[in-house]
Each structure stands twice: as structure tokens, then as C-alpha cells.
Design a protein around this motif. Structure first.
Motif, PDB file in Angstrom:
ATOM      1  N   ASP A  83       0.827  -1.190   0.000  1.00 22.94           N
ATOM      2  CA  ASP A  83       0.000   0.000   0.000  1.00 22.94           C
ATOM      3  C   ASP A  83       0.867   1.248   0.000  1.00 22.94           C
ATOM      4  N   ARG A 100       3.092   2.167   3.026  1.00 26.78           N
ATOM      5  CA  ARG A 100       4.201   1.226   3.084  1.00 26.78           C
ATOM      6  C   ARG A 100       5.235   1.571   1.999  1.00 26.78           C
ATOM      7  N   VAL A 140       5.808   4.458   0.679  1.00 28.50           N
ATOM      8  CA  VAL A 140       6.509   5.705   0.994  1.00 28.50           C
ATOM      9  C   VAL A 140       7.477   5.496   2.160  1.00 28.50           C
ATOM     10  N   LEU A 141       7.036   4.784   3.186  1.00 25.83           N
ATOM     11  CA  LEU A 141       7.836   4.693   4.411  1.00 25.83           C
ATOM     12  C   LEU A 141       8.805   3.511   4.439  1.00 25.83           C
ATOM     13  N   SER A 160       3.242  10.937  -2.902  1.00 21.50           N
ATOM     14  CA  SER A 160       4.580  10.722  -2.361  1.00 21.50           C
ATOM     15  C   SER A 160       5.316  12.033  -2.101  1.00 21.50           C
ATOM     16  N   HIS A 161       4.992  13.086  -2.827  1.00 18.72           N
ATOM     17  CA  HIS A 161       5.744  14.324  -2.630  1.00 18.72           C
ATOM     18  C   HIS A 161       4.937  15.442  -1.975  1.00 18.72           C
ATOM     19  N   GLY A 162       3.631  15.222  -1.820  1.00 23.62           N
ATOM     20  CA  GLY A 162       2.826  16.198  -1.111  1.00 23.62           C
ATOM     21  C   GLY A 162       2.647  17.522  -1.844  1.00 23.62           C
ATOM     22  N   GLN A 163       3.044  17.571  -3.119  1.00 24.31           N
ATOM     23  CA  GLN A 163       2.877  18.813  -3.863  1.00 24.31           C
ATOM     24  C   GLN A 163       1.790  18.636  -4.917  1.00 24.31           C
ATOM     25  N   LYS A 201       3.863  19.933 -11.634  1.00 21.33           N
ATOM     26  CA  LYS A 201       4.844  18.894 -11.964  1.00 21.33           C
ATOM     27  C   LYS A 201       4.586  18.351 -13.370  1.00 21.33           C
ATOM     28  N   GLN A 220      13.555  14.852 -17.002  1.00 13.11           N
ATOM     29  CA  GLN A 220      12.350  14.648 -16.187  1.00 13.11           C
ATOM     30  C   GLN A 220      11.100  14.916 -17.019  1.00 13.11           C
ATOM     31  N   ALA A 244       9.246   9.772 -17.562  1.00  8.55           N
ATOM     32  CA  ALA A 244       9.923   9.611 -16.278  1.00  8.55           C
ATOM     33  C   ALA A 244       8.949   9.841 -15.132  1.00  8.55           C
ATOM     34  N   LEU A 245       8.097  10.855 -15.298  1.00  9.57           N
ATOM     35  CA  LEU A 245       7.129  11.193 -14.246  1.00  9.57           C
ATOM     36  C   LEU A 245       6.190  10.014 -13.975  1.00  9.57           C
ATOM     37  N   GLN A 278       8.028   6.978 -12.431  1.00 11.35           N
ATOM     38  CA  GLN A 278       8.318   7.210 -11.017  1.00 11.35           C
ATOM     39  C   GLN A 278       7.060   7.121 -10.164  1.00 11.35           C
ATOM     40  N   LYS A 316       6.149   3.590  -9.594  1.00 12.15           N
ATOM     41  CA  LYS A 316       7.030   2.958  -8.621  1.00 12.15           C
ATOM     42  C   LYS A 316       6.646   3.353  -7.199  1.00 12.15           C
ATOM     43  N   ARG A 358       3.686   4.351  -6.120  1.00 11.56           N
ATOM     44  CA  ARG A 358       2.240   4.247  -5.873  1.00 11.56           C
ATOM     45  C   ARG A 358       1.583   5.619  -5.745  1.00 11.56           C
ATOM     46  N   THR A 408      12.026   9.066  -2.564  1.00  9.22           N
ATOM     47  CA  THR A 408      10.721   8.438  -2.770  1.00  9.22           C
ATOM     48  C   THR A 408       9.581   9.273  -2.208  1.00  9.22           C
ATOM     49  N   ALA A 409       9.897  10.305  -1.432  1.00 11.34           N
ATOM     50  CA  ALA A 409       8.835  11.102  -0.832  1.00 11.34           C
ATOM     51  C   ALA A 409       9.336  12.521  -0.631  1.00 11.34           C
ATOM     52  N   ALA A 410       8.423  13.399  -0.190  1.00  7.20           N
ATOM     53  CA  ALA A 410       8.831  14.772   0.120  1.00  7.20           C
ATOM     54  C   ALA A 410       9.859  14.717   1.252  1.00  7.20           C
ATOM     55  N   THR A 453      13.432   7.837   5.563  1.00  8.85           N
ATOM     56  CA  THR A 453      13.861   6.437   5.430  1.00  8.85           C
ATOM     57  C   THR A 453      14.738   6.196   4.217  1.00  8.85           C
ATOM     58  N   GLN A 470      12.380  16.829  -8.002  1.00  4.32           N
ATOM     59  CA  GLN A 470      12.739  15.770  -8.942  1.00  4.32           C
ATOM     60  C   GLN A 470      14.010  16.040  -9.755  1.00  4.32           C
ATOM     61  N   ASP A 481      16.742   8.935 -12.096  1.00  2.00           N
ATOM     62  CA  ASP A 481      15.803   7.817 -12.037  1.00  2.00           C
ATOM     63  C   ASP A 481      16.518   6.501 -12.259  1.00  2.00           C
TER      64      ASP A 481
END
Lengths: 318, 557
Positions: free
Chosen positions: A35, A38, A40-41, A84-87, A92, A265, A269-270, A273, A276, A278, B88-90, B97, B247, B274
Motif C-alpha cells: 500500500d 508502506r 513511501v515509508l 509521495s511528494h505532497g505537492q 509537476k 524529467q 519519467a514522471l 516514477q 514505482k 504508488r 521516494t517522498a517529500a 527512510t 525531482q 531515475d
């Protein structure tokens, strides 16, 4: 009248395709293992950390609710926020499209004149040595995968000779600098597509030059230049336009391997990514953009074909 | 264990005398004795000094000769260019991590203690630390005069807020797995503006590691940090934030207000890639100076005169688990036979070309000061393996499926195992699946990682063995994929955590090591070195085995 029906029909098909694509992408995302929290972390994160993130992102809700919320956002003009990036996804996406468009422009700028000239030349010299050389070269080049060509070019022009950079253009680069950074990524695509486009042009030229109207024009005593420009080329190019439109939409839709290799980018690529990580909103927006680009560019191609070849307008269902 | 770098006797005496009378001095003396006898090498002695919080107080680093290049070696100025994978994240220190984000945040963020690959625990924002006798309370003294990049002073309030935030289950912090059962919300308090007190849930002599860079999320942030780190990138580090293009890349400039020696480079520029191949091409063509390792290319880089392979020892490993409650592996003799059929030398020399240390089927790697070097090393013994299989009633061997992730060099390792085990009659069918699928939901019943009969899992470096010992093998361990249930082991873990001096730790470790050899719920045949590639254009690039990238002392040669 016919043109309007044609446009309406094409717009409807594009919209239906868009809807189906969004549904398909969404369903595919749901089928992927793991999920978002998971992903992201990471696998070793504490379950409460994963749960907290999923709750924050709303990804713990049932799939259909997530889908509807996302679709509602799209209708309100919002493509959502990257998980994943919160933006926000939109900026983007536009930035990625601009990158892909730059590359596509360089590819088309190199490919079209080269392949057309070669195709016309080969068509006019049908069966001669030059025709066979062009055909054979085109076919041979097309069989080599673009990433192989890319690597060979990088080894030659970047690592050995040191003439060209291996990465896409840096931010804020001027036109000349951008072009210098994009030639190497563009070349493998040009080489790959060259033979295909040249063959289509060649076939069109042969067909047009063997047609009755060309023979009549020659018999009328018109200079060859005029016969070529006014009779052969307009007739030969109509099918080429459709083929080019498909290729251009592929280029704009992102060439994942080339973009990854040259660290550009772009849209490809976007999307890769996002898949990958999610990142559904980005993934969906990216895929939908690709569908829209494909629809719009092929539509433009068809329109251009109609303008170039008036006979097609008479065809029922054109 | 290296035994050829012993300190001269007068220096030992000086080290002994230099420290006043308190508990730590006794612990330290045990370590010095061990060193004098040759059981503890220089580097491990230094690391141990760090764990006791006396490294800086004694100036041990100076006395023992530090491997950190002195400022005089490098020249200030220039830009260090780094290629990293896409984060992988902001960027968010609390959720930190992934290795790329760790590399980026190492430029601006600092810890109470840095768990340095070569020197062990090095004081960073904490000057010194000390526990009471029963290890129920740890007092950390902060370095005075440290400022955040926005000019505010770092005080104990910031440190308390940082740890309270991380220990709060609501925060979802990535430190939660490490803190579980050890540091709860409400356990951190301020005694005065420069003193922080931790009251851990259970005694643990290795506690300093848990509040060090070993737990990557413990970067000290301002007390009023409210998320959205990308707006400020505020920390206390040697560089401060300059610009960020999502990115694409991020850049930092020298922090002129830094509390320690100012950084050598004017700038650090990090670009995201990437694709590993693109990253490598960028290094090769001179567009970047440092990149992470690309598994398959290490030998190529070694042979390239313009590039170099940088390595630090680590406990990164691929653990094989044998499910102790499965039909195939419920008999310990079969598990031992499995381990005896593996040719470790072939794995270390063949697969890793020597860039790994031989493992002995537990996390106690030679690089942990507490590992007991007296425990015999397990090596290949096919005759004994066959004998054990016969004794367990499967003289002709058996068939079993190995489920694992298609990542790093695990597929090659799996094939190697498949061939080696065939010679003992054990036939392995490979089930290689994508990494995501392998970890699944990471809970029992929904994860091939935790549910498979036989599996291989990649575990990153840990500064202290505790986390792995607890999570992977304790009866109620969250990552106990071997389903190993042993009251004896659980009890030994408690002894190990409570053991204060090195001799006691080593004794407990030895018992754990021997028990795990006997039971063999997991097999660890190697510990990879942690590797980075760099161009010879730059010198002084340092990093930790958990991806911190330390560039303050790097320079363009």
C-alpha cells in the motif's frame, strides 16, 4: 458539415477513451501489491506510522471513494496532490510535459527533413543503388533498440570525444545550451524512426509519380520541379502526416528509456516514477495526459490529412 | 578481529589516568584491558569509548589517531556535485527512510551523536552523555552556542520536542520501529537549557545509538517544527539550503555560522537520477563527483584510473530465514545442515570479490565491539551436513521453495545457494518476486517476507545489534520470519541489553551467538561493505553505512 461530424465523433471517442483509461489505471493501481503508506515509508516502518500516513493521505478509504474524489477533483480543475511528494500534481505535470515537448521538438526537427529528403530521393530513384542503400540503412537502424544506439552514442560523443553532455538540459539553460543537451537524447530516436518515415514517404512518392495525373503533367511539358512540388509531393505526403502524428504523440507521451538514460524529467519519467511510488494522482494525471496528447495529435494529423487530400473529405465517415 | 594495532603501554596508562572516578571509568578500564590483551582492536576501542560517552571527554580520538582528515589536508572552495536516486517522498526528517533523502538531509541536519563508520559514536550536538547505574536514566549535555540556520539557539527544548515528536505514534515517524519498547512519548525531558534527560522503558546499554544518526529520523529540529520541511530545510549542519527543484536537484552553500570547523566546499549540488545507468554515465563523463554504488559495476570502477571505490564496513546483509515451524525446517539438525552446505568463502570471494566480511549466522558481525570473537566460525562441511540430514530422517535430502526479492545481488546469491545446496541433496526451487511484492503489507499473513518457509531479506546496517536481535528473532518480534520461539533466547536478550561493561556484553553476546548457531533459525553468510563511487577529482568524501553523506571535509583536488 462532414468536418463537423468528424470532429464531434472524434471528441466523443477521446472523452470515452479518457474515462476508460482513468478507470483502468485506477484499477491497475489497486491491484498492485503493498500500500501507499508502506511504499513511501519502506518495509521496516512501524505499522502505526504506515497507518498514520494512509489516514492522512486518505488512502485507507475504499477504492471507489478514492476514485470518485479524484474524478471530482479533475472536474473542478484540480489534478490533486502527489501522494509521495505532497505537492500539487499540475505544476509537476506541466514541467514534465515541457521537458518532453522540448525533446520531441528536437527529434521532429531532425527527423522530418532528414527522413523526407531521403524518402523522396529514394522514391524518385526507385530500384537504383541509392534507393536500396536508403531502404536497407533505414531497416537496419530501426532494428537496433534505441537504448543500445543511445549507449553507443554516449560512449562515442560523451565519454571518448567529450563533445556532448550525457544529461538533459539544466534549469534555466538558453536555447543553444538546451539544444546541445538534447541532441544526444534525440539522435537515437531519430535513428530509430528514420527508416520507417523514409519508407512511407518513398512509397507515397512512387505511388504519386506513377499516377495518371503525374504522367499527364509530365506530358504537358511542365518542368520537373513543378511536377514534384505541385503534383507528387502533396499526394505523397498525406499518408506520411498520419504516420508522423502517431510518432509525435508517442514522443510527447514520453520515452521512458531515453528519458531515464539521459535524466530528462519528462512525462515518461514522471509516470514511471509515480508507478514505482504508488503515487496514484500523479500516475493517473500522467496517463490521462498521454491519452489526451495522443487524441489531440492524431486528430490534428487527420485534419491536416483532410486539408492536404481533399478526396478524403468525400469518403463516407471520413 | 584485527590484533595488530595495539596501543603502547604508556598511552594505556595515560588513558586510564585521564578519567576521574565514576562508573564509566570502570567500564572503560575493562575495555582498555581487553584492548591490551588483544581482544579489542583500536577502532572498536574507540567505538566503545563513544558508547560510554567519554570519547570527547578524554580526547580519545586525538590520542588514538583519528582517520578523519584534518582541515589542513583539504583546500576550501569549489563545488562538490553528487548524483543520488530520486527521493521516494517529500523531504521530511520525521519520516526519513530512503537513502537519497538521508544523503540530502545530511547536508543540513545533525544529530545528538553521529554514528561514524570509522570512529563509532562521535559527539555532534551532544557534548557528552552518561547513564545512572541501573541504566534507567541517561543524561545528555548539549553543546553550547549551536544555532539553527535561522539564527535561533539550539536548546534542550528543541531536543525534547524532537524526541517527543518522534516517539508519538500519531506522528508516524520512521523512528517508531526502533523506539518501540525502548523510548515512549513523555520519556524525554529538559533539566536545564543545555541538559536533556531520557528515561527509557527498559535498561539498554546501547541506548546512545538509538538517539544517534543510527536512527536516521533523530535529526534535531526546532521545537516549533510543524512539517513542510521543504519550505525551510532548517537544521544546524555545516551547509545551509540554497535552492530546490523537485525531482531535479537541490543545492546547499557553506554555513558560515556553523558551530564547528567551517565546511571546505563553497557549495554542494545534488542531482537526482531515475536510472542507475544514467547516474553512472554522469560520473563517468565528469558531470558528478560522487554516486551510490551500482552493484554490477564495482569491478569496472576499480579498474578505471579516473574513478575510485570508497567503502566502509557495515552490517548490511541478506538474511536467510528458515521457518522453524514448517515441515521442512522444524528439525534444528536440518537447519544446521542447510547452513553447513553453504560455501561462505565462495560467496564472499566470488559474489562480492572480497568486498564483504564472512558472517557466522547471527547479526554479531566482527565490527560490533560486543561480538564474541571466541565463537567458532561456521564453514562448509558437506559430510557433516549429510550426516545431520541422515540423522534427521531425510538422508536423500528434500525439495523446498526459496521465496525472495528480485533486488540487489539477491538473485545471484539465490542461484549460488541453489547450486551449493544441491550437493547436500537439498533441491531449491526459486521464486523471485519484485521487492514490493516480497514485503507485501509487512504484517504476518500478508507478506511473503514474513510468511515464506525459506526466504532471503535484505537488512541495512545497524549501529547496534539490538534492533535486529529484537525484531527478527525474539518470540514476539515484528519481523520474526523464522517464527523462532525460544524463551532462552528472549532471556539472553535482556541480559545483553542490561550488560554494561564490554566483558559482560561480550559474554551475553557469546551465549546468543552459540545458541543461534545451534538453532540456526536464520543464516547470515556475509556482511557487505557499504560502497560509494567517486571521481578522483574530489577527496575527503565520507559517509556512513546508512547513507549519510558527509561532505564538509571534502574538497576538489
Amino acid at each position: 458539415m462532414l468536418l463537423r461530424t468528424f470532429l464531434l465523433r472524434r471528441l466523443t471517442t477521446t472523452l470515452v477513451t479518457l474515462f476508460l483509461a482513468s478507470l483502468l489505471v485506477f484499477a491497475a493501481c489497486q491491484l498492485l501489491p503493498g500500500d501507499i503508506g508502506r511504499a513511501v515509508l519502506g518495509p521496516f516502518a512501524a505499522p502505526e506510522a504506515v497507518a498514520a500516513l494512509n489516514a492522512k493521505l486518505g488512502t485507507d478509504q475504499p477504492a471507489h471513494l478514492q476514485y470518485l474524489r479524484w474524478l471530482g477533483g479533475v472536474f473542478n480543475g484540480s489534478l490533486g496532490v502527489s501522494l509521495s511528494h505532497g505537492q500539487p500534481v499540475a505544476p509537476k505535470l506541466w514541467a514534465a510535459m515541457a521537458q518532453s515537448a522540448q525533446l520531441a521538438l528536437v527529434v521532429v526537427g531532425l527527423l522530418v527533413p532528414l527522413a523526407m529528403a531521403a524518402g523522396i530521393w529514394a522514391g524518385l530513384r526507385k530500384g537504383k543503388l541509392v534507393d536500396r542503400v536508403i531502404l536497407l540503412t533505414g531497416i537496419s537502424l530501426a532494428t537496433v533498440p534505441d537504448f543500445v544506439t543511445a549507449l553507443l552514442l554516449v560512449i562515442l560523443f560523451s565519454l571518448w570525444l567529450g563533445w556532448l553532455p550525457v544529461s538533459g538540459p539544466p534549469d534555466g539553460a538558453g536555447a543553444a545550451e538546451t539544444l546541445r543537451h538534447l541532441i544526444l537524447p534525440a539522435l537515437p530516436l531519430v535513428i530509430n524512426l528514420f527508416g520507417y518515415i523514409a519508407r512511407i514517404v518513398r512509397a507515397g512518392v512512387i505511388r504519386a509519380s506513377e499516377a495518371d495525373f503525374t504522367r499527364t503533367a509530365i506530358l504537358k511539358g511542365l518542368p520537373f520541379r513543378i511536377v514534384l512540388l505541385c503534383h507528387i509531393l502533396p499526394n505523397a505526403l498525406a499518408p506520411t502526416v498520419a504516420v508522423l502524428a502517431t510518432q509525435i504523440s508517442n514522443l510527447l507521451g514520453g520515452i521512458v528509456v531515453i528519458e531515464a538514460l539521459f535524466n530528462i524529467q519528462g512525462l515518461g519519467a514522471l509516470v514511471a516514477q509515480a508507478a514505482k511510488g504508488r503515487d496514484y494522482p500523479t500516475l493517473q494525471a500522467g496517463v490521462l495526459t498521454m491519452v489526451v496528447i495522443y487524441g489531440v495529435v492524431t486528430l490534428l494529423g487527420d485534419l491536416l490529412q483532410l486539408i492536404l487530400d481533399p478526396r478524403q473529405r468525400e469518403r463516407p465517415g471520413g | 578481529m584485527t590484533r595488530n594495532t595495539r596501543l603502547p603501554a604508556p598511552l594505556l596508562t595515560r588513558l586510564r589516568d585521564a578519567f576521574g572516578r565514576d562508573t564509566r571509568a570502570d567500564l572503560w578500564n575493562v575495555a582498555l584491558d581487553e584492548h591490551a590483551k588483544g581482544y579489542l582492536d583500536r577502532r572498536n576501542l574507540l567505538k566503545y569509548a563513544g558508547a560510554l560517552g567519554i570519547g570527547s571527554a578524554l580526547g580519545v580520538t586525538g590520542l588514538l589517531g583519528s582517520t578523519v582528515p584534518a582541515r589542513a589536508e583539504g583546500k576550501p572552495g569549489g563545488t562538490i556535485r553528487v548524483g543520488l536516486g530520486q527521493p521516494t517522498a517529500a523531504f521530511n526528517p520525521v519520516l526519513l527512510t530512503d537513502s537519497s533523502s538521508i544523503g540530502v538531509l545530511s547536508q543540513v541536519g545533525e544529530y545528538l551523536i553521529l554514528d561514524d563508520a570509522e570512529n563509532g559514536l562521535v559527539p555532534q550536538l551532544a557534548l557528552s552523555w552518561e547513564a545512572n547505574d541501573d541504566l534507567s536514566e541517561w543524561v545528555f549535555n548539549l553543546r553550547p552556542g549551536v544555532k539553527f540556520h535561522d539564527g535561533r539557539d539550539v536548546t534542550s527544548a528543541d531536543v525534547v520536542a524532537t524526541f517527543e515528536r518522534l516517539a508519538d505514534p500519531e506522528s508516524g515517524s520512521s523512528a517508531l520501529s526502533a523506539f518501540r519498547g525502548l523510548l515512549s512519548k513523555g520519556a524525554t525531558s529538559a533539566k536545564d537549557p543545555l541538559t536533556v534527560v531520557f528515561r527509557p522503558d527498559v535498561p539498554n546499554a546501547n541506548f546512545p545509538y538509538y538517539v544517534s544518526s543510527s536512527v536516521v529520523a533523530t535529526i534535531i529540529l526546532p521545537a516549533d517544527h510543524a512539517g513542510d520541511y521543504e519550505q525551510s530545510f532548517i537544521g544546524t549542519g555545516p551547509f545551509r539550503f540554497d535552492s530546490y527543484q523537485p525531482q531535479r536537484g537541490i543545492s546547499f552553500v557553506r554555513n558560515e555560522e556553523y558551530w564547528g570547523e567551517k565546511a571546505l566546499p563553497d557549495r554542494v549540488e545534488i542531482r537526482f537520477y531515475d536510472d542507475q545507468q544514467a547516474q553512472f554515465l554522469a560520473l563517468k563523463s565528469g558531470e558528478v563527483d560522487v554516486i551510490p554504488e551500482v552493484n554490477s559495476l564495482t569491478s569496472t570502477v576499480e579498474q578505471d584510473p579516473a574513478l575510485r571505490v570508497l567503502a566502509v564496513d557495515s552490517t548490511r546483509n541478506d538474511t536467510i530465514h528458515l521457518r522453524t515451524d514448517s515441515a521442512e525446517f522444524k528439525d534444528a539438525r536440518i537447519r544446521r545442515a542447510f547452513a553447513l552446505a553453504i560455501d561462505r568463502d565462495a560467496v564472499v570471494d566470488g559474489l562480492y570479490k572480497g568486498r564483504a566480511l564472512k558472517g557466522n549466522d547471527s547479526i554479531f558481525a566482527p565490527i560490533y565491539a560486543s561480538s564474541d570473537p571466541g565463537v567458532p566460525q561456521r564453514n562448509r562441511d558437506l559430510a557433516e551436513a549429510r550426516r545431520l540430514l541422515g540423522e534427521a530422517g531425510v538422508p536423500n535430502g528434500f525439495k523446498v521453495t526459496l521465496t525472495t526479492e528480485r533486488a540487489y545481488s539477491i538473485p545471484e546469491y539465490s542461484v549460488l545457494l541453489q547450486n551449493q545446496l544441491k550437493e547436500a541433496g537439498i533441491e531449491i526451487e526459486l521464486n523471485l518476486i519484485p521487492q514490493d511484492a516480497y514485503y507485501g503489507k509487512a504484517v504476518f499473513g500478508e507478506s511473503p517476507w514474513l510468511d515464506s518457509t525459506l526466504g532471503i531479506t535484505d537488512y541495512g546496517h545497524r549501529g547496534t545489534p539490538d534492533l535486529i536481535l529484537n525484531a527478527t528473532l525474539r518470540s514476539d518480534g515484528a519481523w520474526n520470519s523464522a517464527q523462532f520461539k525460544s524463551a532462552e533466547y528472549d532471556a539472553l536478550l535482556v541480559d545483553y541489553a542490561k550488560a554494561r561493561d564490554l566483558a559482560a556484553q561480550r559474554e551475553a553476546a557469546g551465549k546468543i551467538q552459540r545458541l543461534l548457531l545451534e538453532e540456526t533459525p536464520t543464516i547470515i553468510t556475509y556482511f557487505n561493505k557499504f560502497i560509494r563511487f567517486s571521481s578522483r577529482r574530489v577527496e575527503g568524501v565520507r559517509f556512513t553505512a546508512i547513507s549519510h553523506l558527509l561532505l564538509a571535509r571534502a574538497w576538489v583536488a
